[in-house]
Design an enzyme around this catalytic site. Structure first.
Site, PDB file in Angstrom:
ATOM      1  N   CYS A   1       4.758   1.075  12.819  1.00  0.00           N
ATOM      2  CA  CYS A   1       5.665   1.883  12.012  1.00  0.00           C
ATOM      3  C   CYS A   1       6.428   2.901  12.830  1.00  0.00           C
ATOM      4  O   CYS A   1       7.482   3.367  12.425  1.00  0.00           O
ATOM      5  CB  CYS A   1       4.900   2.618  10.928  1.00  0.00           C
ATOM      6  SG  CYS A   1       4.243   1.499   9.723  1.00  0.00           S
TER       7      CYS A   1
ATOM      8  N   GLN B   1      -6.654  -0.060   6.585  1.00  0.00           N
ATOM      9  CA  GLN B   1      -7.203  -0.598   7.841  1.00  0.00           C
ATOM     10  C   GLN B   1      -8.721  -0.781   7.787  1.00  0.00           C
ATOM     11  O   GLN B   1      -9.325  -1.228   8.767  1.00  0.00           O
ATOM     12  CB  GLN B   1      -6.822   0.307   9.028  1.00  0.00           C
ATOM     13  CG  GLN B   1      -5.337   0.381   9.310  1.00  0.00           C
ATOM     14  CD  GLN B   1      -4.726  -0.941   9.808  1.00  0.00           C
ATOM     15  OE1 GLN B   1      -5.429  -1.891  10.161  1.00  0.00           O
ATOM     16  NE2 GLN B   1      -3.408  -1.005   9.836  1.00  0.00           N
TER      17      GLN B   1
ATOM     18  N   ALA C   1       0.836  -1.212   0.000  1.00  0.00           N
ATOM     19  CA  ALA C   1       0.000   0.000   0.000  1.00  0.00           C
ATOM     20  C   ALA C   1       0.866   1.255   0.000  1.00  0.00           C
ATOM     21  O   ALA C   1       0.472   2.286  -0.548  1.00  0.00           O
ATOM     22  CB  ALA C   1      -0.924  -0.006   1.216  1.00  0.00           C
ATOM     23  N   THR C   2       2.032   1.172   0.606  1.00  0.00           N
ATOM     24  CA  THR C   2       2.937   2.326   0.613  1.00  0.00           C
ATOM     25  C   THR C   2       3.274   2.731  -0.822  1.00  0.00           C
ATOM     26  O   THR C   2       3.236   3.908  -1.179  1.00  0.00           O
ATOM     27  CB  THR C   2       4.222   1.985   1.403  1.00  0.00           C
ATOM     28  OG1 THR C   2       3.844   1.698   2.753  1.00  0.00           O
ATOM     29  CG2 THR C   2       5.226   3.119   1.378  1.00  0.00           C
TER      30      THR C   2
ATOM     31  N   ASN D   1      -4.944   3.915  11.707  1.00  0.00           N
ATOM     32  CA  ASN D   1      -4.262   2.710  12.166  1.00  0.00           C
ATOM     33  C   ASN D   1      -3.869   2.744  13.634  1.00  0.00           C
ATOM     34  O   ASN D   1      -3.507   1.724  14.200  1.00  0.00           O
ATOM     35  CB  ASN D   1      -3.021   2.449  11.307  1.00  0.00           C
ATOM     36  CG  ASN D   1      -2.128   3.661  11.197  1.00  0.00           C
ATOM     37  OD1 ASN D   1      -2.557   4.717  10.745  1.00  0.00           O
ATOM     38  ND2 ASN D   1      -0.894   3.539  11.625  1.00  0.00           N
TER      39      ASN D   1
ATOM     40  N   SER E   1      -3.711  -3.306   0.866  1.00  0.00           N
ATOM     41  CA  SER E   1      -2.561  -4.134   1.211  1.00  0.00           C
ATOM     42  C   SER E   1      -3.031  -5.538   1.560  1.00  0.00           C
ATOM     43  O   SER E   1      -4.033  -5.700   2.273  1.00  0.00           O
ATOM     44  CB  SER E   1      -1.844  -3.505   2.419  1.00  0.00           C
ATOM     45  OG  SER E   1      -0.714  -4.259   2.744  1.00  0.00           O
TER      46      SER E   1
ATOM     47  N   HIS F   1      -1.270  -7.934   3.305  1.00  0.00           N
ATOM     48  CA  HIS F   1      -0.843  -8.565   4.567  1.00  0.00           C
ATOM     49  C   HIS F   1      -1.670  -8.134   5.777  1.00  0.00           C
ATOM     50  O   HIS F   1      -1.513  -8.667   6.864  1.00  0.00           O
ATOM     51  CB  HIS F   1       0.663  -8.367   4.802  1.00  0.00           C
ATOM     52  CG  HIS F   1       1.097  -6.996   5.198  1.00  0.00           C
ATOM     53  ND1 HIS F   1       1.351  -6.667   6.504  1.00  0.00           N
ATOM     54  CD2 HIS F   1       1.336  -5.883   4.473  1.00  0.00           C
ATOM     55  CE1 HIS F   1       1.743  -5.399   6.560  1.00  0.00           C
ATOM     56  NE2 HIS F   1       1.743  -4.900   5.333  1.00  0.00           N
TER      57      HIS F   1
ATOM     58  N   THR G   1       8.164  -7.783 -13.679  1.00  0.00           N
ATOM     59  CA  THR G   1       7.407  -9.040 -13.754  1.00  0.00           C
ATOM     60  C   THR G   1       6.534  -9.185 -12.509  1.00  0.00           C
ATOM     61  O   THR G   1       7.034  -9.068 -11.391  1.00  0.00           O
ATOM     62  CB  THR G   1       8.384 -10.235 -13.872  1.00  0.00           C
ATOM     63  OG1 THR G   1       9.183 -10.009 -15.030  1.00  0.00           O
ATOM     64  CG2 THR G   1       7.646 -11.560 -13.986  1.00  0.00           C
TER      65      THR G   1
HETATM   66  N1  PLP Z   1      -1.753   2.690   5.549  1.00  0.00           N
HETATM   67  C1  PLP Z   1      -2.146   2.290   6.767  1.00  0.00           C
HETATM   68  C2  PLP Z   1      -3.326   2.943   7.415  1.00  0.00           C
HETATM   69  C3  PLP Z   1      -1.458   1.267   7.429  1.00  0.00           C
HETATM   70  O1  PLP Z   1      -1.836   0.890   8.646  1.00  0.00           O
HETATM   71  C4  PLP Z   1      -0.335   0.690   6.785  1.00  0.00           C
HETATM   72  C5  PLP Z   1       0.478  -0.337   7.476  1.00  0.00           C
HETATM   73  O2  PLP Z   1       0.605  -0.335   8.676  1.00  0.00           O
HETATM   74  C6  PLP Z   1       0.023   1.129   5.499  1.00  0.00           C
HETATM   75  C7  PLP Z   1      -0.706   2.140   4.920  1.00  0.00           C
HETATM   76  C8  PLP Z   1       1.186   0.552   4.761  1.00  0.00           C
HETATM   77  O3  PLP Z   1       0.853  -0.691   4.209  1.00  0.00           O
HETATM   78  P1  PLP Z   1       1.991  -1.574   3.520  1.00  0.00           P
HETATM   79  O4  PLP Z   1       2.693  -2.294   4.616  1.00  0.00           O
HETATM   80  O5  PLP Z   1       1.256  -2.501   2.603  1.00  0.00           O
HETATM   81  O6  PLP Z   1       2.873  -0.659   2.778  1.00  0.00           O
END
Ligand code: PLP
Length: 376
Positions: A322, A178, A68-69, A148, A198, A200, A236
């Site tokens: 994070c 989230q 997602a980042t 989050n 995301s 995971h 890829t």
């Molecule tokens: N956005 C939110 C609200 C999150 O909680 C997180 C991960 O903690 C992310 C983005 C980032 O996701 P990813 O680990 O897939 O980059």
């Protein structure tokens, strides 16, 4: 083991693990023209269709990314590159995840005007505050759906819908990480041009995310090369991870409401028990996502408390994963009193957690209160 750190990451489900293994065996390059390539391509497209359907999008509106980042970076810098020559304002909130906040900070250094909407005194967001910050000079509005650190649900659909009515060309992006598979997420109801997802966080594998781009909306590609993902994101594709993402999504798609109800009950039990302990405060609002519960244990520092719990095989976070021990500015934005900010724990649930586990957590916190050194 008791795992209460589901907002950091989730345990991959069996279906997802099996799909990843199948994907490793189905090893053709999806761009190859022979049968092995075709088989991989078909698996990739099956997963894309499942993920698209889960947010009410068309398959061609979903682009796979590494996380997602990456999705959010692509949107924010892409919007700035495509619209930012003429329009210099970005509207966001003061509680975004670093994957959004740090991009906005960088653009601010480069000359963009970044307006950060803050929560009201009661820790809630008012759509009107977001709407009124947008003007004809705005290129992008980026706003998360669920925070989050506290689970706060933001009024994204209401805000984006009103903004689009008044300024149809303003780009709208929502970090749905989230919220995804926990609350209903519909790109149409959100009036979002872009959303970040995301795998995971939904019991899928790490290293795979998705970006929804509404048909007809254009931003520059972020990774150039062989032209994969219809030229938008070269490299890829990781078919095994994509298949794992699709399997996790498929497993959860039909049970959003049922899991929400189950987790809500568990959250209510947990918060009631927390409040029954002297010196334990619940920071999350009652109308927050039940999957994230922020508490503060007055007088104890988060990190030693986290390790005390870990010794009892109970896993939680301090603030967010994070922030890695750094003081969270987001917690302050939500008006958690200064004296409690070093004492925050994030307990993040999933539908597999049980009431018995919450009992064990509460007992362990009570033990920590009587045995850990207090902050002076
Ligand atoms: N956005 C939110 C609200 C999150 O909680 C997180 C991960 O903690 C992310 C983005 C980032 O996701 P990813 O680990 O897939 O980059």
């Amino acid at each position: 083991m008791i795992y209460f750190d589901n907002a950091a990451t989730t345990k991959p489900c069996r279906e997802s693990v099996e799909a990843v293994v199948r994907g490793l065996e189905c090893f053709g390059n999806p761009s190859s023209l022979h049968g092995l390539g075709l088989a991989a391509e078909q698996e990739r497209e099956k997963a894309r269709a499942v993920i698209a359907a889960s947010v009410g999008a068309a398959p061609e509106e979903i682009f796979f990314t590494s996380c997602a980042t990456e999705s959010s970076n692509t949107v924010i810098f892409g919007a700035a590159r495509s619209e930012g020559k003429r329009k210099k304002r970005i509207v966001t909130t003061s509680v975004e995840h670093p994957s959004v906040a740090v991009c906005c900070n960088k653009l601010e250094e480069e000359g963009f005007e970044v307006v950060r909407i803050r929560p009201r005194e009661d820790g809630s967001f008012d759509a009107a505050d977001i709407i009124s910050a947008v003007d004809g000079n705005t290129c992008l509005v980026t706003c998360m759906l669920v925070n989050n650190e506290t689970g706060c649900i933001l009024p994204v659909g209401r805000a984006f819908t009103a903004i689009k009515k008044k300024f149809p060309r303003v780009m709208t992006h929502c970090d749905c990480v989230q919220a995804y598979m926990k609350l209903p997420v519909s790109v149409k109801k959100l009036s979002a041009d872009f959303i970040s997802l995301s795998a995971h966080k939904i019991h899928g594998p790490k290293g795979i995310g998705a970006l929804y781009i509404r048909r007809g909306v254009h931003i520059p590609e972020f990774i150039l090369g062989g032209g994969q993902e219809r030229g938008f994101r070269s490299g890829t594709e990781s078919v095994p991870l994509i298949m794992g993402f699709g399997a996790a999504c498929e497993r959860l798609s039909g049970s959003i409401q049922e899991r929400f109800d189950r987790v809500s009950k568990l959250r209510d039990i947990l918060t009631e028990k927390c409040r029954s302990l002297e010196g334990v405060f619940v920071n999350s609002r009652e109308d927050a996502s039940p999957y994230v519960v922020s508490i503060a244990v007055e007088g104890l520092k988060s990190e030693p408390l986290l390790h005390f719990l870990e010794q009892r095989e109970i896993y939680v976070s301090s603030g967010s994963a994070c922030s890695k021990g750094k003081k969270s500015s987001v917690i302050a934005e939500f008006h958690v009193p200064e004296r409690l900010r070093d004492s925050v724990l994030r307990i993040s649930l999933c539908a597999d957690n049980t009431e018995e586990e919450t009992d064990q957590l509460i007992r362990a916190i009570a033990q920590a209160q009587s045995s850990l050194a207090r902050i002076r």
